[in-house]
Each structure stands twice: as structure tokens, then as C-alpha cells.
Design a protein around this motif. Structure first.
Motif, PDB file in Angstrom:
ATOM      1  N   LYS A 470       0.848  -1.148  -0.055  1.00  0.00           N
ATOM      2  CA  LYS A 470       0.010   0.038  -0.023  1.00  0.00           C
ATOM      3  C   LYS A 470       0.917   1.256   0.022  1.00  0.00           C
ATOM      4  O   LYS A 470       0.554   2.464  -0.882  1.00  0.00           O
ATOM      5  CB  LYS A 470      -0.779   0.088   1.315  1.00  0.00           C
ATOM      6  CG  LYS A 470      -2.126  -1.097   1.075  1.00  0.00           C
ATOM      7  CD  LYS A 470      -2.949  -0.974   2.317  1.00  0.00           C
ATOM      8  CE  LYS A 470      -4.037  -1.990   2.267  1.00  0.00           C
ATOM      9  NZ  LYS A 470      -4.781  -2.204   3.264  1.00  0.00           N
ATOM     10  N   LYS A 471       1.885   1.263   0.788  1.00  0.00           N
ATOM     11  CA  LYS A 471       2.961   2.459   0.770  1.00  0.00           C
ATOM     12  C   LYS A 471       3.646   2.595  -0.562  1.00  0.00           C
ATOM     13  O   LYS A 471       3.746   3.633  -0.851  1.00  0.00           O
ATOM     14  CB  LYS A 471       3.905   2.246   1.983  1.00  0.00           C
ATOM     15  CG  LYS A 471       3.391   2.264   3.375  1.00  0.00           C
ATOM     16  CD  LYS A 471       4.580   2.035   4.364  1.00  0.00           C
ATOM     17  CE  LYS A 471       3.934   2.181   5.828  1.00  0.00           C
ATOM     18  NZ  LYS A 471       2.927   1.246   6.133  1.00  0.00           N
ATOM     19  N   TYR A 472       3.982   1.366  -1.038  1.00  0.00           N
ATOM     20  CA  TYR A 472       4.380   1.501  -2.535  1.00  0.00           C
ATOM     21  C   TYR A 472       3.623   2.148  -3.609  1.00  0.00           C
ATOM     22  O   TYR A 472       3.851   3.153  -4.318  1.00  0.00           O
ATOM     23  CB  TYR A 472       5.048   0.327  -2.907  1.00  0.00           C
ATOM     24  CG  TYR A 472       5.450   0.060  -4.261  1.00  0.00           C
ATOM     25  CD1 TYR A 472       6.774   0.653  -4.727  1.00  0.00           C
ATOM     26  CD2 TYR A 472       4.570  -0.476  -5.163  1.00  0.00           C
ATOM     27  CE1 TYR A 472       7.031   0.495  -6.158  1.00  0.00           C
ATOM     28  CE2 TYR A 472       4.842  -0.737  -6.627  1.00  0.00           C
ATOM     29  CZ  TYR A 472       6.203  -0.166  -7.140  1.00  0.00           C
ATOM     30  OH  TYR A 472       6.697  -0.149  -8.351  1.00  0.00           O
ATOM     31  N   LEU A 473       2.121   1.816  -3.528  1.00  0.00           N
ATOM     32  CA  LEU A 473       1.182   2.155  -4.533  1.00  0.00           C
ATOM     33  C   LEU A 473       1.148   3.796  -4.135  1.00  0.00           C
ATOM     34  O   LEU A 473       0.519   4.526  -5.026  1.00  0.00           O
ATOM     35  CB  LEU A 473      -0.054   1.245  -4.214  1.00  0.00           C
ATOM     36  CG  LEU A 473       0.010  -0.049  -4.712  1.00  0.00           C
ATOM     37  CD1 LEU A 473      -1.130  -0.906  -4.507  1.00  0.00           C
ATOM     38  CD2 LEU A 473       0.223   0.056  -6.456  1.00  0.00           C
ATOM     39  N   GLU A 474       1.036   4.213  -2.837  1.00  0.00           N
ATOM     40  CA  GLU A 474       0.754   5.836  -2.714  1.00  0.00           C
ATOM     41  C   GLU A 474       1.739   6.393  -3.386  1.00  0.00           C
ATOM     42  O   GLU A 474       1.498   7.338  -3.856  1.00  0.00           O
ATOM     43  CB  GLU A 474       0.836   5.979  -1.209  1.00  0.00           C
ATOM     44  CG  GLU A 474      -0.459   5.359  -0.424  1.00  0.00           C
ATOM     45  CD  GLU A 474      -1.609   6.088  -0.997  1.00  0.00           C
ATOM     46  OE1 GLU A 474      -1.702   7.153  -1.314  1.00  0.00           O
ATOM     47  OE2 GLU A 474      -2.653   5.279  -0.838  1.00  0.00           O
ATOM     48  N   ILE A 475       3.101   6.129  -3.390  1.00  0.00           N
ATOM     49  CA  ILE A 475       4.108   6.733  -4.015  1.00  0.00           C
ATOM     50  C   ILE A 475       3.861   6.655  -5.611  1.00  0.00           C
ATOM     51  O   ILE A 475       4.094   7.626  -6.170  1.00  0.00           O
ATOM     52  CB  ILE A 475       5.507   6.159  -3.656  1.00  0.00           C
ATOM     53  CG1 ILE A 475       5.701   6.485  -2.010  1.00  0.00           C
ATOM     54  CG2 ILE A 475       6.686   6.892  -4.436  1.00  0.00           C
ATOM     55  CD1 ILE A 475       7.209   5.603  -1.749  1.00  0.00           C
ATOM     56  N   MET A 476       3.676   5.398  -5.867  1.00  0.00           N
ATOM     57  CA  MET A 476       3.182   5.111  -7.583  1.00  0.00           C
ATOM     58  C   MET A 476       2.268   6.068  -7.914  1.00  0.00           C
ATOM     59  O   MET A 476       2.146   6.634  -9.174  1.00  0.00           O
ATOM     60  CB  MET A 476       3.064   3.938  -7.916  1.00  0.00           C
ATOM     61  CG  MET A 476       4.230   2.916  -7.505  1.00  0.00           C
ATOM     62  SD  MET A 476       5.844   3.287  -8.301  1.00  0.00           S
ATOM     63  CE  MET A 476       5.620   3.011 -10.044  1.00  0.00           C
TER      64      MET A 476
END
Length: 620
Positions: A470-476
Motif C-alpha cells: 500500500k505504501k509503495y502504491l501511494e508513491i506510484m
């Protein structure tokens, strides 16, 4: 001094070591010789025993059926005689008149002669048939002998035996018995098989006469002996009253034979087979119930040692061959041990006096095939290369120290980056006075770095992996604005199970980069985790650009190869390799796609046992 004492102790163990070498060599040689010999021998013995059993059963069936055919011939004579008298009332009347006349009239004598002539034309006489008697109860002790056309009288005291047979109790109309005494005093004594058949009034069920057939028992015995195909084989006749009627034997009691026949008969009736067989003591018993001969049965006993004579001889031969093979193995082991131990002593001598061995070193001859020659040469070479090996060991030690220092240096760098990101985070907060999009991205990036820089092979909770994703997707989402939405469907029961770290991130990155980078409009990435039976299923579905059929086939081919040739889709290939190495071939990646429509990637991992579900890292 310490080395010399060690080699002295080795020399003292010469005898025990030689024995161990001999035993080992004996075992190896014995196994090499005996295993194929035993396999072939056991198979041959088993096959021979099976074929002997089948052949014995075939022979027993043939003997019993031939015996039944012989007795069926006897009963055919009896039935023909019965039909002759039962179907001719005039013959019965004429005979009865002759029996009741005090003195035979001329008409009665002529009637007896005519009846005899007609009867002889009907009844075929063979080598077994001795005589035929027709008896009607009368006051003059008369009996009719159709084969000699005589109506004779015998003493009243001898008529008692005929009367006993005439009044024979029981429901059967036909019975037999063996007798050594002649029926008439005028006949020569000889063993006889006597078959009795009751005669009845034509219109009623009242007995009015008796037909008696006498067959030569010696000829029957000789015939049956010729049928027997094994030595000491015995056959027994059992009547409908379950009595042994022939022959009598001292080897088996009548109770034993009848008990055996009853036991086999029960199996015989259940199986509906032509014959039934069963083991009894040292005999194989075969039973046949005649379907024709008025309820008579036959019991054949065949000695097992005669049936399996070939098998026994074959077993004896294989035992002799096995013993000979063991003796040969002992001889081979003895000479091989003596030969090998000679070289071992030379090797021990080389270790005890290496300087002398180096001076006397000689290469093995070309004709030598002993591995100990080469072992000895390599032991001496070991001493020659000893200093070089020490140098290599020192070099390895130095390289190991350098690697440890580099590892410590690499360990410092992640801490530096993490601390630097924290400083940038607080500086960005100072600029706006509160958290902002930049500070959120830095916070997410810091958490991602802390999560990814630890051991990638450790286990984490599925929930931790989802939180990291989820944190990765927030950045993406910041990088690809308004390109996609992310949705998660994770079964609550699955969140506690362990999984290898960072399995999902490369697959999601692949979906974003190849699915939404060039596509116009907004799409969806759906990450789902659920359990089915004993496996946990993961899937990443996106509504991106999709994959063409040609490229999809190439990707699937690369996924099925151990070492894929293509350098594309490195993230997919690496993740697939990690899954296969960690969880086995059944956990590899699967992919499906429709061009300009969707792409879905899924895999599954086994549910770990309870004792294996605890070792994971909780923190990110």
C-alpha cells in the motif's frame, strides 16, 4: 614423535583391519553374485511351483471326470435295465408268474428265454460287467439271471442278504457297495462293485422288485490306477448318504475323509466350479460331485511332494549353487583383501616416512589397474603440494577478512540513507508547518527502504506484505497521477500466514509500468488474497493495456524454463524463480491477458503447518 606413535598404533591394528577389509569385500562380492542369483532363483521356484499347482489341478480334474465317465457307463446299464422292466408291463407280468409258480411251466420257461434274449440285445456287456440279477419277492427263493437266461433258486439262508437289499431303507433308489463275496453260491468269489436299483409298480410308488448289477472291482481298480498320474495318489468314492464306499484305507479314517469332503463340498457349492481343491496335511485334496451318477462324489488325494517334485529339485539345486557362490565370494574376498592391504600398508608407510617416499616415488605402470597405485601417487603429491595449500589457505583467510570489512561498510550506508530521509522529512514539514504530500512520500519511502533492506528471504506476515504494498502504491500514484486506483481483497484468515518478503511488489510494478504508463484513462489494479483448501492464492488483476497473444506465449515459455533466454520481464522471472525455489514447482507464476483489455497474474503457496507458521517478522 607424536606422528610416529600414531603410525605405530595403526600397524598394531593390522589384524583387525584386515578382517574388516575381508568382511566388507565379502559382503560386496556376495551381494553382486547373490542378488541376481536369488532373484532368478526365487522367480524360477515361484513360477515352477505355480505351474506345478496348475498342472496338478488340471490332471486332478481330468482324472475325476474320467472316473465319473466310467461310473456313468455303469449307471447307464442300470438305467437301461430299469427302463426295460419299468416300461414293459407284459415282461413284469410274465416274470412275476414265473416267480410264483411252484414248478415252472413250459410257457414260463419260454417267456424267461424270450425276456433274456430281448434284454441281452438291449444291454451292452463290457469287460467290467460280471452279471445281472432281477429279483421279485417270492416264496421259492428264486432270482432271474438274464445274461444266462436262467431262473434259479438258492438256499433260504442266503436269500436273507437279498431281502436286506430289497428292504433297503432310505430315500435313494440307487446305491452301491463293494463286496468280496459272490451273490450266488454257484459263482466264483471275486471282489465286486454291486449296484442296486429298485423296481416299482408302474401305476404306484410301491416297490415290487430289485435290479442288481455286479461289476468286476479288480478291473475297475486297475483302470482307475492307470488314470492316476502321480505316485501314491488315491481316489475315493462317496455315495449320496455321505459314506466312503470304496476303497477302504488304513492311512485315513473314514471320519477324516468325510469331514474333508464336506468342507470342500461347501466351498464347491459356493464357487460353482467344475472341481474344488484344498490343502490337507501333506496332500492336495480335489473334490468332484457327479451331476449324473445319483449324487455320488469323488475325492482325490495327491501327495504334495509328488506335485512339487520339480520345484523341490530346483530349490535344492539353487541352494547348492548359492552355497557354491558364497564359497567363491569368500575366495575372491580373500585374495582381493590381501592384494588391497598390501597397497594400504605402503600408504601408511608413506605417511610415517614422507621424506623417504618422496625419494622413492615411481609412477604406476601402464598395465596396473589398481586404484591404490593412483591413491599412493596422489598421497605423495599431497606432501609435495603441502606448502602451496598453506599459501592458498592464507590467501582465503585474507579475502574473508576483506569481505567482512566490506559487509560492515555496506551496513553503514542504509543507516545513513534512513537518517538522511528522516531529516528531509522534518525539513519539508517545517516549510509548510504541517505534513504535506512531499512529507508523506518521504515517510512512505523511508518505510519501504527499512522493509526492503533487511534479508529478502525472511518470512513476514501477509498483512505486513500488504501494508508495504500500500505504501509503495501511494508513491506510484503520485508518479502516475489519475492513472489507476488500487483495490485490496484480502481474507482476514489469510493475513496471519507467513510469506516470503517482497513477492507482490515486482508483480504490481510490472502491472503499472506495462499496463498504465502508455494507456489513456484511468484503470484499476485489484490485489486479492484468499485460501482454498490447503493453499493460499494471490492474484494481481489490472485493466491496463494487456499483452498481445504472441508476447504472452513468449512470457509463458520463459516462465516454464529453468534458465530463460530472454532478458525482458526480469521482475516476473525473478519472482517466479523465488517462488519455485521457496515453495516448489506448483507455486510458479501463471499469467493470462487480453490485448487492450486486462492482465491477471496469480500464484499459490501451501498453507504452512501450525508449527511452521510462527517464524516471521512482524515489523516493517
Amino acid at each position: 614423535m607424536k606422528n610416529n606413535s600414531l603410525f605405530d598404533s595403526l600397524n598394531k591394528k593390522h589384524h583387525s583391519t584386515t578382517v574388516r577389509f575381508f568382511i566388507r569385500s565379502l559382503l560386496i562380492n556376495s551381494l553382486l553374485i547373490l542378488i541376481p542369483l536369488l532373484l532368478i532363483g526365487l522367480y524360477s521356484i515361484f513360477r515352477t511351483a505355480k505351474e506345478s499347482t496348475q498342472e496338478a489341478e488340471k490332471r486332478a480334474s481330468r482324472i475325476l471326470n474320467q472316473t465319473d465317465d466310467i461310473l456313468e457307463t455303469f449307471y447307464t446299464h442300470v438305467d437301461n435295465a430299469y427302463l426295460f422292466f419299468a416300461s414293459n408291463p407284459r415282461v413284469n407280468l410274465q416274470l412275476k408268474n414265473a416267480f410264483v409258480e411252484k414248478s415252472l411251466s413250459l410257457n414260463s420257461i419260454k417267456s424267461v428265454e424270450n425276456i433274456s434274449l430281448n434284454f441281452q440285445n438291449l444291454i451292452y456287456t463290457d469287460d467290467y460287467l460280471q452279471n445281472i440279477y432281477i429279483y421279485y419277492k417270492n416264496d421259492y427263493s428264486r432270482i432271474f439271471i438274464p445274461l444266462s437266461a436262467k431262473l434259479i433258486s438258492f438256499p433260504p439262508n442266503e436269500e436273507k442278504e437279498i431281502l436286506v437289499s430289497y428292504h433297503h431303507a432310505g430315500a435313494e433308489d440307487v446305491w452301491m457297495e463293494f463286496s468280496d463275496d459272490p451273490l450266488l453260491y454257484t459263482e466264483y468269489p471275486a471282489p465286486s462293485l454291486v449296484i442296486y436299483r429298485k423296481l416299482y409298480h408302474r401305476t404306484t410308488d410301491v416297490q415290487n422288485g430289485l435290479i442288481i448289477f455286479s461289476f468286476n472291482a479288480d478291473r475297475l481298480k486297475n483302470k482307475l490306477q492307470k488314470l492316476l498320474e502321480y505316485e501314491d495318489q488315491q481316489i475315493f468314492l462317496i455315495d449320496s448318504d455321505n459314506r466312503i464306499v470304496w476303497p477302504s484305507t488304513s492311512e485315513f479314517s473314514e471320519e477324516t475323509l468325510l469331514s474333508l469332503s464336506e468342507k470342500i463340498a461347501s466351498d464347491y457349492q459356493q464357487s460353482a466350479a467344475a472341481v474344488a481343491s484344498q490343502d490337507y496335511s501333506s496332500y492336495s485334496a480335489t473334490y468332484l460331485h457327479s451331476p449324473r451318477s445319483y449324487g455320488f462324489s469323488y475325492l482325490l488325494l495327491t501327495p504334495k511332494d509328488k506335485i512339487y517334485e520339480t520345484t523341490i529339485n530346483l530349490t535344492s539345486m539353487y541352494i547348492f549353487i548359492t552355497l557354491a557362490a558364497i564359497g567363491m565370494a569368500c575366495m575372491i574376498a580373500f585374495f582381493k583383501t590381501r592384494h588391497d592391504y598390501k597397497y594400504l600398508r605402503r600408504i601408511i608407510s608413506t605417511f610415517s616416512m614422507p621424506d623417504t617416499a618422496l625419494k622413492n616415488i615411481q609412477p604406476p605402470s601402464k598395465r596396473s589397474s589398481s586404484p591404490f597405485e593412483y591413491i599412493l601417487l596422489n598421497v605423495i603429491r599431497l606432501f609435495i603440494e603441502h606448502d602451496y595449500l598453506k599459501m592458498q589457505d592464507s590467501e582465503k583467510t585474507a579475502k574473508l577478512q576483506l569481505s567482512k570489512m566490506q559487509a560492515l561498510q555496506h551496513q553503514i550506508n542504509p543507516h545513513f540513507l534512513h537518517n538522511t530521509l528522516n531529516s528531509i522529512y522534518w525539513e519539508s514539514v517545517k516549510l509548510t508547518g504541517s505534513e504535506n504530500q512531499c512529507s508523506h512520500m518521504i515517510s512512505h519511502l523511508s518505510a519501504i527502504m527499512r522493509y526492503s533492506l533487511s534479508d529478502p528471504q525472511e518470512n513476514v506476515k501477509i498483512q505486513n506484505e500488504i501494508d508495504y504494498l500500500k505504501k509503495y502504491l501511494e508513491i506510484m500514484k503520485v508518479r502516475y497521477i489519475n492513472k489507476f486506483d488500487a483495490k485490496f481483497q484480502v481474507d482476514h484468515d489469510c493475513s496471519i500466514y507467513p510469506v516470503k518478503k517482497m513477492l507482490l511488489q515486482p508483480l504490481v510494478e510490472n502491472s503499472i509500468y506495462h499496463g498504465f504508463k502508455e494507456k489513456k484513462g484511468r484503470g484499476v489494479i485489484r490485489i486479492s488474497v484468499h485460501r482454498k483448501r490447503n493453499r493460499i492464492y494471490f492474484s494481481i488483476y489490472d485493466t491496463g493495456s494487456g499483452i498481445s497473444a504472441h508476447k504472452l506465449a513468449a512470457i509463458r515459455q520463459d516462465l516454464n524454463q529453468v534458465n530463460p533466454v530472454s532478458n525482458e520481464n526480469i521482475g516476473l522471472m525473478n519472482t517466479n524463480s523465488r517462488l519455485v525455489l521457496s515453495y516448489g514447482p506448483d507455486s510458479g507464476l501463471h499469467i493470462n491477458s487480453r490485448y487492450k483489455d486486462f492482465t491477471v497474474i496469480w500464484f499459490s503457496i501451501p498453507v504452512p503447518p501450525k508449527e511452521d507458521s510462527q517464524p516471521f517478522t512482524d515489523s516493517i
